[in-house]
Design a protein around this motif. Structure first.
Motif, PDB file in Angstrom:
ATOM      1  N   LYS A  85       0.834  -1.199   0.000  1.00  0.00           N
ATOM      2  CA  LYS A  85       0.000   0.000   0.000  1.00  0.00           C
ATOM      3  C   LYS A  85       0.872   1.255   0.000  1.00  0.00           C
ATOM      4  CE  LYS A  85      -4.458   0.893   0.220  1.00  0.00           C
ATOM      5  NZ  LYS A  85      -5.336   0.645  -0.880  1.00  0.00           N
ATOM      6  N   GLN A  86       1.968   1.231   0.750  1.00  0.00           N
ATOM      7  CA  GLN A  86       2.885   2.367   0.775  1.00  0.00           C
ATOM      8  C   GLN A  86       3.563   2.551  -0.584  1.00  0.00           C
ATOM      9  OE1 GLN A  86       5.424   1.482   4.123  1.00  0.00           O
ATOM     10  NE2 GLN A  86       4.054   2.524   5.566  1.00  0.00           N
ATOM     11  N   GLU A  87       3.931   1.451  -1.228  1.00  0.00           N
ATOM     12  CA  GLU A  87       4.533   1.535  -2.558  1.00  0.00           C
ATOM     13  C   GLU A  87       3.556   2.165  -3.546  1.00  0.00           C
ATOM     14  OE1 GLU A  87       5.770  -2.451  -3.480  1.00  0.00           O
ATOM     15  OE2 GLU A  87       7.500  -2.348  -2.148  1.00  0.00           O
ATOM     16  N   ALA A  88       2.292   1.776  -3.465  1.00  0.00           N
ATOM     17  CA  ALA A  88       1.278   2.363  -4.344  1.00  0.00           C
ATOM     18  C   ALA A  88       1.134   3.861  -4.064  1.00  0.00           C
ATOM     19  CB  ALA A  88      -0.064   1.658  -4.152  1.00  0.00           C
ATOM     20  N   PHE A  89       1.226   4.235  -2.797  1.00  0.00           N
ATOM     21  CA  PHE A  89       1.167   5.650  -2.428  1.00  0.00           C
ATOM     22  C   PHE A  89       2.321   6.413  -3.085  1.00  0.00           C
ATOM     23  CE2 PHE A  89       3.050   8.904   0.318  1.00  0.00           C
ATOM     24  CZ  PHE A  89       2.040   9.854   0.288  1.00  0.00           C
ATOM     25  N   PHE A  90       3.526   5.856  -3.042  1.00  0.00           N
ATOM     26  CA  PHE A  90       4.678   6.547  -3.603  1.00  0.00           C
ATOM     27  C   PHE A  90       4.609   6.641  -5.133  1.00  0.00           C
ATOM     28  CE2 PHE A  90       6.660   5.449   0.565  1.00  0.00           C
ATOM     29  CZ  PHE A  90       6.784   6.760   1.001  1.00  0.00           C
ATOM     30  N   VAL A  91       3.983   5.667  -5.759  1.00  0.00           N
ATOM     31  CA  VAL A  91       3.752   5.748  -7.206  1.00  0.00           C
ATOM     32  C   VAL A  91       2.811   6.916  -7.498  1.00  0.00           C
ATOM     33  CG1 VAL A  91       2.678   4.574  -9.174  1.00  0.00           C
ATOM     34  CG2 VAL A  91       4.259   3.329  -7.698  1.00  0.00           C
ATOM     35  N   SER A  92       1.756   7.039  -6.683  1.00  0.00           N
ATOM     36  CA  SER A  92       0.824   8.169  -6.841  1.00  0.00           C
ATOM     37  C   SER A  92       1.526   9.490  -6.586  1.00  0.00           C
ATOM     38  CB  SER A  92      -0.353   8.039  -5.878  1.00  0.00           C
ATOM     39  OG  SER A  92      -1.074   6.885  -6.136  1.00  0.00           O
ATOM     40  N   LEU A  93       2.376   9.502  -5.564  1.00  0.00           N
ATOM     41  CA  LEU A  93       3.111  10.724  -5.230  1.00  0.00           C
ATOM     42  C   LEU A  93       4.034  11.127  -6.380  1.00  0.00           C
ATOM     43  CD1 LEU A  93       3.841  12.919  -3.186  1.00  0.00           C
ATOM     44  CD2 LEU A  93       5.546  11.349  -2.241  1.00  0.00           C
ATOM     45  N   GLY A  95       3.528  10.607  -9.505  1.00  0.00           N
ATOM     46  CA  GLY A  95       2.666  11.215 -10.515  1.00  0.00           C
ATOM     47  C   GLY A  95       2.294  12.641 -10.156  1.00  0.00           C
ATOM     48  N   LEU A  96       2.007  12.878  -8.885  1.00  0.00           N
ATOM     49  CA  LEU A  96       1.679  14.237  -8.436  1.00  0.00           C
ATOM     50  C   LEU A  96       2.859  15.186  -8.593  1.00  0.00           C
ATOM     51  CD1 LEU A  96      -0.413  13.497  -5.232  1.00  0.00           C
ATOM     52  CD2 LEU A  96      -1.230  14.501  -7.362  1.00  0.00           C
ATOM     53  N   VAL A  97       4.051  14.705  -8.273  1.00  0.00           N
ATOM     54  CA  VAL A  97       5.250  15.541  -8.414  1.00  0.00           C
ATOM     55  C   VAL A  97       5.472  15.888  -9.885  1.00  0.00           C
ATOM     56  CG1 VAL A  97       7.771  15.579  -8.172  1.00  0.00           C
ATOM     57  CG2 VAL A  97       6.342  14.728  -6.295  1.00  0.00           C
ATOM     58  N   LYS A  98       5.305  14.907 -10.752  1.00  0.00           N
ATOM     59  CA  LYS A  98       5.461  15.170 -12.189  1.00  0.00           C
ATOM     60  C   LYS A  98       4.439  16.195 -12.669  1.00  0.00           C
ATOM     61  CE  LYS A  98       7.545  10.773 -13.496  1.00  0.00           C
ATOM     62  NZ  LYS A  98       7.384   9.505 -14.207  1.00  0.00           N
ATOM     63  N   LYS A  99       3.201  16.041 -12.208  1.00  0.00           N
ATOM     64  CA  LYS A  99       2.151  16.996 -12.577  1.00  0.00           C
ATOM     65  C   LYS A  99       2.489  18.384 -12.036  1.00  0.00           C
ATOM     66  CE  LYS A  99      -1.907  17.837 -14.345  1.00  0.00           C
ATOM     67  NZ  LYS A  99      -2.120  17.819 -15.771  1.00  0.00           N
ATOM     68  N   GLY A 100       3.001  18.445 -10.823  1.00  0.00           N
ATOM     69  CA  GLY A 100       3.410  19.719 -10.238  1.00  0.00           C
ATOM     70  C   GLY A 100       4.507  20.387 -11.040  1.00  0.00           C
ATOM     71  N   LYS A 101       5.460  19.606 -11.513  1.00  0.00           N
ATOM     72  CA  LYS A 101       6.538  20.152 -12.346  1.00  0.00           C
ATOM     73  C   LYS A 101       5.972  20.715 -13.645  1.00  0.00           C
ATOM     74  CE  LYS A 101      10.443  17.386 -10.750  1.00  0.00           C
ATOM     75  NZ  LYS A 101      11.436  16.374 -11.118  1.00  0.00           N
ATOM     76  N   GLU A 102       5.020  19.993 -14.231  1.00  0.00           N
ATOM     77  CA  GLU A 102       4.383  20.475 -15.461  1.00  0.00           C
ATOM     78  C   GLU A 102       3.681  21.806 -15.227  1.00  0.00           C
ATOM     79  OE1 GLU A 102       1.710  17.414 -16.741  1.00  0.00           O
ATOM     80  OE2 GLU A 102       3.324  15.990 -17.163  1.00  0.00           O
ATOM     81  N   LEU A 103       3.141  21.967 -14.019  1.00  0.00           N
ATOM     82  CA  LEU A 103       2.425  23.194 -13.678  1.00  0.00           C
ATOM     83  C   LEU A 103       3.358  24.258 -13.090  1.00  0.00           C
ATOM     84  CD1 LEU A 103      -0.732  21.562 -12.058  1.00  0.00           C
ATOM     85  CD2 LEU A 103      -0.586  22.662 -14.305  1.00  0.00           C
ATOM     86  N   ASP A 104       4.653  23.981 -13.098  1.00  0.00           N
ATOM     87  CA  ASP A 104       5.679  24.895 -12.608  1.00  0.00           C
ATOM     88  C   ASP A 104       5.535  25.191 -11.108  1.00  0.00           C
ATOM     89  OD1 ASP A 104       8.035  26.334 -13.004  1.00  0.00           O
ATOM     90  OD2 ASP A 104       6.943  28.212 -13.315  1.00  0.00           O
ATOM     91  N   VAL A 105       5.140  24.182 -10.352  1.00  0.00           N
ATOM     92  CA  VAL A 105       5.103  24.312  -8.891  1.00  0.00           C
ATOM     93  C   VAL A 105       6.545  24.212  -8.400  1.00  0.00           C
ATOM     94  CG1 VAL A 105       4.318  23.261  -6.736  1.00  0.00           C
ATOM     95  CG2 VAL A 105       2.789  23.330  -8.707  1.00  0.00           C
ATOM     96  N   LYS A 106       6.961  25.196  -7.646  1.00  0.00           N
ATOM     97  CA  LYS A 106       8.340  25.233  -7.147  1.00  0.00           C
ATOM     98  C   LYS A 106       8.537  24.217  -6.028  1.00  0.00           C
ATOM     99  CE  LYS A 106       9.365  28.536  -9.905  1.00  0.00           C
ATOM    100  NZ  LYS A 106       9.648  28.066 -11.223  1.00  0.00           N
ATOM    101  N   ARG A 107       9.745  23.667  -5.971  1.00  0.00           N
ATOM    102  CA  ARG A 107      10.094  22.638  -4.997  1.00  0.00           C
ATOM    103  C   ARG A 107       9.812  23.104  -3.574  1.00  0.00           C
ATOM    104  NH1 ARG A 107      14.532  20.843  -1.924  1.00  0.00           N
ATOM    105  NH2 ARG A 107      14.792  18.583  -1.992  1.00  0.00           N
ATOM    106  N   PHE A 110       6.140  23.125  -2.871  1.00  0.00           N
ATOM    107  CA  PHE A 110       5.662  21.747  -2.785  1.00  0.00           C
ATOM    108  C   PHE A 110       5.993  21.160  -1.415  1.00  0.00           C
ATOM    109  CE2 PHE A 110       6.454  17.210  -3.065  1.00  0.00           C
ATOM    110  CZ  PHE A 110       5.246  16.743  -3.551  1.00  0.00           C
ATOM    111  N   LEU A 111       7.240  21.298  -0.983  1.00  0.00           N
ATOM    112  CA  LEU A 111       7.661  20.746   0.302  1.00  0.00           C
ATOM    113  C   LEU A 111       6.941  21.421   1.468  1.00  0.00           C
ATOM    114  CD1 LEU A 111      11.489  20.311  -0.356  1.00  0.00           C
ATOM    115  CD2 LEU A 111       9.723  18.533  -0.290  1.00  0.00           C
ATOM    116  N   GLN A 112       6.732  22.722   1.349  1.00  0.00           N
ATOM    117  CA  GLN A 112       6.013  23.458   2.396  1.00  0.00           C
ATOM    118  C   GLN A 112       4.581  22.934   2.514  1.00  0.00           C
ATOM    119  OE1 GLN A 112       5.675  27.647   1.565  1.00  0.00           O
ATOM    120  NE2 GLN A 112       4.389  28.043   3.350  1.00  0.00           N
ATOM    121  N   LYS A 113       3.919  22.767   1.389  1.00  0.00           N
ATOM    122  CA  LYS A 113       2.546  22.258   1.388  1.00  0.00           C
ATOM    123  C   LYS A 113       2.499  20.822   1.926  1.00  0.00           C
ATOM    124  CE  LYS A 113      -0.025  25.548  -0.205  1.00  0.00           C
ATOM    125  NZ  LYS A 113      -1.073  26.129   0.640  1.00  0.00           N
ATOM    126  N   ALA A 114       3.456  20.011   1.506  1.00  0.00           N
ATOM    127  CA  ALA A 114       3.500  18.632   1.988  1.00  0.00           C
ATOM    128  C   ALA A 114       3.647  18.608   3.506  1.00  0.00           C
ATOM    129  CB  ALA A 114       4.639  17.869   1.326  1.00  0.00           C
TER     130      ALA A 114
END
Length: 126
Positions: A85-93, A95-107, A110-114
């Motif tokens: 289940k944790q591995e599946a979570f990290f796969v989803s994460l 994907g979210l990071v990649k999407k964030g990069k596409e949207l130009d979300v700064k590191r 991202f870390l602050q929000k996380a």
């Protein structure tokens, strides 16, 4: 224990599966303890027993529960389930990071929000 969200687009059996997965992984339902019977859970949730049976079939296929003929379903003691289940979570994460990069979300943002989201919940269980 189980609450159905009728406004959710997710099928009812999937909601049941996800809730039981969480309860089993977090230890809220202990290994080798008996699951509610299909009939009693169907009555409690006011849904068709076939829906419960489908959810239990999925849980059995994924290794969360096991059947005992004539006695019902019991929680598996499989410790690998949490890891999967944790591995599946990290796969989803990922994907979210990649999407964030596409949207130009700064590191930093991202870390602050996380960190904010992590603090909001009770995620201090390792």
């Amino acid at each position: 224990m189980i609450v159905i969200d009728y406004q959710n687009r997710k099928p009812i059996y999937e909601q049941i599966v996800e809730r039981f997965q969480t309860l089993i992984i977090t230890g809220a339902i202990e290994p080798d303890s008996q699951m509610p019977s299909v009939r009693s859970l169907a009555v409690d949730l006011s849904i068709n027993p076939n829906t419960i049976q489908k959810a239990y079939s999925v849980l059995e296929q994924e290794g969360y529960i096991y059947p005992v003929k004539g006695r019902g379903n019991f929680v598996s003691g499989n410790s690998e389930l949490k890891v999967k289940k944790q591995e599946a979570f990290f796969v989803s994460l990922e994907g979210l990071v990649k999407k964030g990069k596409e949207l130009d979300v700064k590191r930093e943002i991202f870390l602050q929000k996380a960190e904010e989201y992590f603090k909001e919940g009770s995620y201090d269980r390792n």
